[in-house]
Design a protein around this motif. Structure first.
Motif, mmCIF file in Angstrom:
data_model
loop_
_atom_site.group_PDB
_atom_site.id
_atom_site.type_symbol
_atom_site.label_atom_id
_atom_site.label_comp_id
_atom_site.label_asym_id
_atom_site.label_seq_id
_atom_site.Cartn_x
_atom_site.Cartn_y
_atom_site.Cartn_z
ATOM 1 N N VAL A 111 -117.053 38.954 83.643
ATOM 2 C CA VAL A 111 -117.219 40.125 84.055
ATOM 3 C C VAL A 111 -117.827 40.021 85.650
ATOM 4 C CG1 VAL A 111 -118.746 42.317 84.192
ATOM 5 C CG2 VAL A 111 -117.703 41.345 81.954
ATOM 6 N N ARG A 112 -118.522 39.087 85.704
ATOM 7 C CA ARG A 112 -119.351 38.670 86.971
ATOM 8 C C ARG A 112 -118.305 37.992 87.895
ATOM 9 N NH1 ARG A 112 -124.244 40.144 89.324
ATOM 10 N NH2 ARG A 112 -124.865 38.789 90.837
ATOM 11 N N ARG A 113 -118.236 38.643 89.300
ATOM 12 C CA ARG A 113 -117.367 37.910 90.400
ATOM 13 C C ARG A 113 -118.809 37.356 91.255
ATOM 14 N NH1 ARG A 113 -112.214 38.550 90.518
ATOM 15 N NH2 ARG A 113 -111.261 39.720 88.764
ATOM 16 N N GLN A 114 -118.402 36.244 91.768
ATOM 17 C CA GLN A 114 -119.340 35.875 92.937
ATOM 18 C C GLN A 114 -118.675 34.721 93.520
ATOM 19 O OE1 GLN A 114 -123.479 36.800 92.674
ATOM 20 N NE2 GLN A 114 -123.743 34.401 92.687
ATOM 21 N N GLY A 115 -118.749 34.874 95.002
ATOM 22 C CA GLY A 115 -118.127 33.878 95.818
ATOM 23 C C GLY A 115 -116.614 33.771 95.786
ATOM 24 N N GLU A 116 -115.977 33.169 96.790
ATOM 25 C CA GLU A 116 -114.545 32.844 96.797
ATOM 26 C C GLU A 116 -114.137 31.452 96.771
ATOM 27 O OE1 GLU A 116 -114.125 34.823 100.838
ATOM 28 O OE2 GLU A 116 -113.720 36.630 99.782
ATOM 29 N N ILE A 117 -113.329 31.083 96.202
ATOM 30 C CA ILE A 117 -113.007 29.556 96.190
ATOM 31 C C ILE A 117 -111.848 29.468 97.481
ATOM 32 C CG2 ILE A 117 -111.122 27.901 95.124
ATOM 33 C CD1 ILE A 117 -112.205 29.223 92.176
ATOM 34 N N LYS A 118 -111.524 30.288 97.899
ATOM 35 C CA LYS A 118 -110.550 30.188 99.232
ATOM 36 C C LYS A 118 -111.053 31.471 99.861
ATOM 37 C CE LYS A 118 -106.212 28.955 100.868
ATOM 38 N NZ LYS A 118 -105.448 27.730 100.937
ATOM 39 N N GLU A 119 -111.441 31.368 101.387
ATOM 40 C CA GLU A 119 -112.057 32.232 101.912
ATOM 41 C C GLU A 119 -111.082 33.323 102.248
ATOM 42 O OE1 GLU A 119 -114.775 30.567 105.142
ATOM 43 O OE2 GLU A 119 -114.387 32.415 106.260
ATOM 44 N N GLY A 120 -111.685 34.604 102.272
ATOM 45 C CA GLY A 120 -110.662 35.747 102.106
ATOM 46 C C GLY A 120 -109.776 36.188 100.923
ATOM 47 N N SER A 121 -109.958 35.453 99.933
ATOM 48 C CA SER A 121 -108.934 35.559 98.851
ATOM 49 C C SER A 121 -109.690 36.566 97.826
ATOM 50 C CB SER A 121 -108.489 34.376 98.224
ATOM 51 O OG SER A 121 -109.600 33.736 97.592
ATOM 52 N N GLY A 122 -110.987 37.087 98.170
ATOM 53 C CA GLY A 122 -111.861 37.835 97.082
ATOM 54 C C GLY A 122 -112.480 37.039 96.127
ATOM 55 N N GLU A 123 -113.689 37.563 95.609
ATOM 56 C CA GLU A 123 -114.653 37.066 94.799
ATOM 57 C C GLU A 123 -113.949 36.526 93.493
ATOM 58 O OE1 GLU A 123 -118.301 39.516 94.981
ATOM 59 O OE2 GLU A 123 -119.038 37.539 95.838
ATOM 60 N N VAL A 124 -114.304 35.880 93.018
ATOM 61 C CA VAL A 124 -113.619 35.070 91.558
ATOM 62 C C VAL A 124 -114.533 35.317 90.289
ATOM 63 C CG1 VAL A 124 -112.185 33.690 92.971
ATOM 64 C CG2 VAL A 124 -114.329 32.922 92.029
ATOM 65 N N LYS A 125 -113.948 35.532 89.333
ATOM 66 C CA LYS A 125 -114.888 35.475 88.076
ATOM 67 C C LYS A 125 -115.725 34.292 87.985
ATOM 68 C CE LYS A 125 -111.295 38.028 85.408
ATOM 69 N NZ LYS A 125 -110.205 38.046 84.781
ATOM 70 N N ILE A 126 -116.907 34.200 87.666
ATOM 71 C CA ILE A 126 -117.712 33.103 87.663
ATOM 72 C C ILE A 126 -117.357 31.725 86.688
ATOM 73 C CG2 ILE A 126 -119.526 33.770 89.003
ATOM 74 C CD1 ILE A 126 -120.971 34.121 86.385
ATOM 75 N N LEU A 127 -116.390 32.284 85.672
ATOM 76 C CA LEU A 127 -115.982 31.325 84.905
ATOM 77 C C LEU A 127 -114.482 30.616 85.488
ATOM 78 C CD1 LEU A 127 -116.603 30.477 81.953
ATOM 79 C CD2 LEU A 127 -114.697 31.844 80.944
ATOM 80 N N ASP A 128 -114.190 30.777 86.536
ATOM 81 C CA ASP A 128 -113.026 30.175 87.338
ATOM 82 C C ASP A 128 -113.624 28.931 87.832
ATOM 83 O OD1 ASP A 128 -111.082 31.620 86.197
ATOM 84 O OD2 ASP A 128 -111.276 33.114 87.771
#
Lengths: 672, 672
Positions: free
Chosen positions: A318-335
């Motif tokens: 449920v929680r999204r935080q931070g981006e793996i690739k800048e500008g691609s949107g915040e990801v689910k933290i389980l990613d």
């Protein structure tokens, strides 16, 4: 129909999308975890509790004082027993009752916390037939509430040091129960402080000035009607704890309190009216009860870790935080690999601990039926096994639950996450029912004995058979793991065997140099504990293996195998130094293990929510805003917070009492 | 005069005998730990607080509801500031104030919890002169109470994702502060819920529809006199937490709430009345404040672990349990190797964490003075260092505190032990001020940059110099350790270097295969964290070495060296697989390390109590019945328990309400 059976309309879309990726049927997995019969019962039971509003929490326990908690759980538990026949199929089935209790009551305790778990079993095991008639029937019918009082303020594990005395007075045919010092106060028994009116009390039996060691006595401690403590009895609550605060763990003192001779539990040991003492037929008579509690604990700890994993994994989707690739949107933290590495090994442990709990309870049943045939050889094995498991499982559970909690970030620290409370309950298990360090040394003692037998070409039993097997000098683990991961499991075996023989040799060497057995044992105590842990971790891995092998359904088996292989890799890395020391493993093999572990994290990722859904913990049971099945976390966190006891008024009295006068005075000073 | 200065008449004899074995002066050791000036101030301060009864706890906080806790700490903190000039020498000295607070208030929080730590520093750093005049002076004088509101319900570490908006309205020369969604609610700020009337609020600055990123705004949230929330403002408490429950961490929402344009803090960034935005001169302007908080945290965490060690070691010398040799009487539990192995490594960590805290704070001062000269090169180094230390130290602290608590057996589980509360406070540190996993990756990023520089033959700075040094292929650790344990420290260095270069190589390989930088980073995230941890643990060991080297007094130095050597052995064993993989260490060397560790446990044993006494934590500060200086544990546990809120009456209402009717009905049924 999707394979994941937890999907419902109106759920958070994120979770539904995750659930649609399931590669297996979650109810079938639940059957693998709980047994198909219990899995079905759990589902039905949860539905019934849902409908019975008298069994629902009137508000979150986190907002209550201890007295409110006790009152609330007294209310619910009385209702629970009033309705028990309508809810469970078999009220004498511990497993079913445990699930009912965890849905309705939770894990913080209640006034009968010890009544069914220890008081009644003690009566069953130790009361003679006449005594059973007198106390067991009323106890089963809840005409009285009992507890079991053994540990003292100054004394725990070492029962021989208990100070409470039961002195036989031939003249009156009574025992005089007495607490000679403050350290002799009974301390810790659950439900003792405010709820129980009876207690089975361990005391040192004294006849004609001679001590016969600790025996159990039935003592009424409070008046049946007024509930006031009886004369000569001091009883009360020992104060707040880390958790379990709906339990009134208590203290109990006796001032030459007299009870009839026949209040000594006399199924085995006896004292007649002339003060003649009869020994119990077996020295280890209380043994199997202890083994039973520990074997039950292992499964429960697995459930606690399973609950924490459920909460953390759902929230991480449920929680999204931070981006793996800048500008691609915040990801689910389980990613994030780091989050998977934090959580999936805990999930795998929850599974194997539940499997081990089941296996051990079955072994216990076998031991019981063997014992009825007079066969007791397996008892020592089982005692050793449960000692090790109790210690290793509780330790890994609480460490794992903390990882789950921290994986929830700041909100994991809130009581709304639910993890702080179950963690607090689980962590008690490291200490009660045998302190973990002591337990490991008990298993170590068994292992050292096994080594001696092995050297004679014999084996003590199935659990230590492997000590006799021929050993590979080098591991066969390769870059591409073989189907069943045999070489991985073999590495656990090798590591355990090596440490066990190594410390046995070291003990022998010290004694050969003239050191006493006891001092040598002391000098090697930490290494002995390591041997016990490694042996237990091999047992757990092998148990996981047996379970995966036993599953027929291909999809269930595949999903379980992924968890099993992750477990093998993760745990092996955690103890890999032992396999490196004697070059059983080489550096490149350790890298293969690492790479395979990271690969498995990615493999498990799409199934993660379904693997936790398969525990089928109800929301009522989880008591977690973060771990809600429907994934509607944030709005419910806000709703929960608004119920905080501090929000009862916009302005609390301490403002007017302390803060306002301070600020006013400061403003006045500044205006001068 | 005995060397241990904590001995007093009337103490538990056991502890006095232990203290008489001290080989060093405890006050001199305190000077080594705190600095001689602060050590003296701490002693004087504790004596003054002892005499000022208005600053004493009116009862143990464990017995209070949250509202009582808030009220109690509001009372004390107001008194504390009223008397501050009489108690401390320099109220602007953070260290002195921290000790005053830990004596008088404890660690559960109070209404000014964030006021001095974040609100005032934010004003100092970001308010322009006119704004300072308006808010800083009243804040310093406690005419108002402020907090710092940044994190949101749905957003933490990634500040760019904050949702709260501050939209400039040119027509009225105002900002409109607004919370567009439930996830945008400010969530977690300390003292926000019920105590503060002002907040520095982070919000996304929007001018003419364009976003300029997060900036800070001063917002009055409650009426100065009535304390009611202002119109357009929703504020309240977020509910109970694991600990810190005397702090009203809060939520805060805005419904198009208007503030004057000049309420944006404008020391660096500015918006003029025409809506023209001026960028701050440096991008990393808030950076040094973060570094400051983290560097302070490291020392505090060391103190928390030191407190837990004090409690557990003192109690382990009072508690007797079990016999090493049958019939020889129960022994002090600290006499078991397993207990020493559980506790002494934690004690050593407490020491080194406190030393590291001091070293880092000094480095911070240097960075500050460098920055005034326009020199900022060390800032990135310090940022990387504190990121790693914050993560490693908090993690090891809480794990260590749990060991201390469990080493106290059952009584460690009681709130009377004091450890549950400080553990709960310390464990928050794993998450706040930068989540540990994120922090490790920040350090890893720095390390990977350092490797690139190294390959050009350059070094980023002093902290990573060692990456350039020539490497030994094999460790020189021998059966008999050399005086200064140089080869041990070299092993830490080797292990860190190897992992750092290894993961750097792996990253390069993945990118050479065509993987993007970001994905490669993801695939190696766990290995990168390992590198960051190993680097940090090398730093800690080296810091301990520098400290021991710097001590002049022979007796202090010898006692410290024992702890240092234990630390080297224990930590090395914990990471030994990395040194075995490349055969830097051989199996026999690992055994030498183990044997030397067990030897050191015995060496340290007689000094154990003096090593914890040297922290000079007052009883008032420790708030632990088990850890009392005088060792009178049992009678005081009993006294404490009698104050339990459940003992207010012999019979509590829930008996008559629920238990009595149930038992009566059962008895009636059985009579039919």
């Amino acid at each position: 129909m999707p394979l994941n059976k937890e999907i419902q309309p109106g759920d958070n879309d994120e979770l539904t999308r995750e659930r649609l990726q399931a590669t297996f049927d979650t109810q079938q997995m639940a059957a693998a975890l709980w047994g198909s019969d219990l899995a079905r019962k759990r589902r039905e039971l949860a539905k019934k509790v849902d409908k019975l509003t008298v069994l629902h929490d009137s508000k979150d326990m986190s907002f209550m004082t201890r007295e409110e908690k006790l009152s609330e759980n007294a209310r619910k538990v009385v209702q629970m027993f009033a309705h028990v026949a309508d809810i469970v199929e078999d009220p004498s089935d511990d497993a079913e009752m445990f699930h009912l209790s965890s849905n309705a009551i939770g894990h913080e305790g209640h006034p009968f916390g010890v009544h069914f778990v220890m008081f009644i079993p003690a009566l069953k095991a130790q009361a003679d037939d006449e005594q059973r008639e007198k106390w067991l029937m009323p106890a089963l019918g809840l005409q009285l509430i009992g507890t079991y009082a053994q540990t003292e303020l100054g004394h725990g594990t070492n029962l021989r040091a208990l100070e409470t005395m039961a002195t036989f007075d031939k003249a009156t045919d009574e025992f005089v129960i007495h607490t000679p010092t403050v350290t002799a106060l009974k301390w810790w028994p659950g439900s003792l402080g405010k709820s129980s009116n009876h207690a089975v009390v361990s005391a040192n039996l004294i006849i004609d000035g001679k001590s016969y060691g600790h025996h159990n006595f039935m003592v009424q401690i409070r008046d049946e009607n007024t509930h006031k403590p009886l004369k000569g009895i001091t009883v009360g609550d020992i104060g707040p704890k880390m958790a379990y605060n709906a339990s009134d763990n208590g203290f109990l003192g006796f001032d030459h309190h007299r009870i009839p001779r026949r209040n000594m539990l006399m199924r085995h040991a006896k004292v007649d009216k002339n003060g003649v003492y009869t020994k119990p037929p077996h020295a280890k008579i209380g043994y199997s009860a202890m083994v039973h509690v520990r074997s039950v604990m292992i499964g429960h700890q697995g459930m606690f870790l399973g609950s924490a994993s459920t909460i953390a994994i759902r929230y991480s989707l449920v929680r999204r935080q931070g981006e793996i690739k800048e500008g691609s949107g915040e990801v689910k933290i389980l990613d994030y690999q780091t989050q998977q590495h934090r959580l999936f090994p805990q999930l795998a442990r929850a599974y194997v601990f539940m499997f081990a709990g089941k296996e051990v309870r079955e072994l216990y049943q076998k031991v019981l039926s063997d014992m009825e045939k007079g066969e007791t050889t397996l008892l020592a094995d089982l005692h050793a096994l449960t000692s090790g498991l109790k210690s290793v499982v509780t330790h890994l559970c609480v460490a794992g639950m903390e990882q789950c909690r921290m994986a929830c970030g700041g909100h994991g620290y809130s009581r709304a996450s639910g993890i702080p409370e179950i963690w607090g309950v689980a962590v008690g298990g490291c200490t009660y029912e045998g302190e973990n360090m002591v337990m490991l040394l008990q298993l170590a003692r068994y292992l050292m004995k096994a080594v001696k037998e092995t050297k004679k070409g014999k084996s003590l039993g199935r659990l230590v058979d492997y000590l006799l097997l021929p050993q590979d000098r080098h591991s066969l683990i390769g870059r591409v793991p073989q189907g069943e991961y045999g070489p991985h499991l073999a590495a656990f075996e090798h590591i355990a065997r090596r440490q066990i023989f190594k410390v046995a040799d070291e003990l022998t060497k010290l004694q050969d140099k003239g050191m006493s057995k006891e001092i040598a044992w002391q000098k090697k105590a930490v290494e002995l504990q390591r041997a016990a842990r490694l042996h237990t971790r091999f047992y757990l891995a092998a148990c996981f293996h047996r379970k995966v092998q036993s599953v027929v359904d291909g999809r269930i088996r595949e999903a379980l195998a992924d968890l099993y292989h992750l477990h093998l890799n993760y745990e092996l890395l955690d103890m890999v130094n032992y396999a490196l020391e004697d070059a059983y493993l080489k550096a490149d093999q350790v890298d293969f293990i690492r790479e395979d572990m990271y690969r498995l994290l990615e493999t498990i990722r799409p199934n993660a929510i379904s693997l936790v859904d398969a525990f089928e913990f109800s929301d009522r049971e989880l008591r977690s805003v973060l771990g809600r099945r429907d994934g509607h976390v944030y709005e419910n966190l806000y709703k929960w917070a608004k119920e905080s006891e501090l929000n009862r008024a916009d302005v609390l009295p301490y403002f007017d009492k302390y803060l306002k006068p301070m600020m006013l005075a400061a403003r006045q000073r500044s205006n001068i």
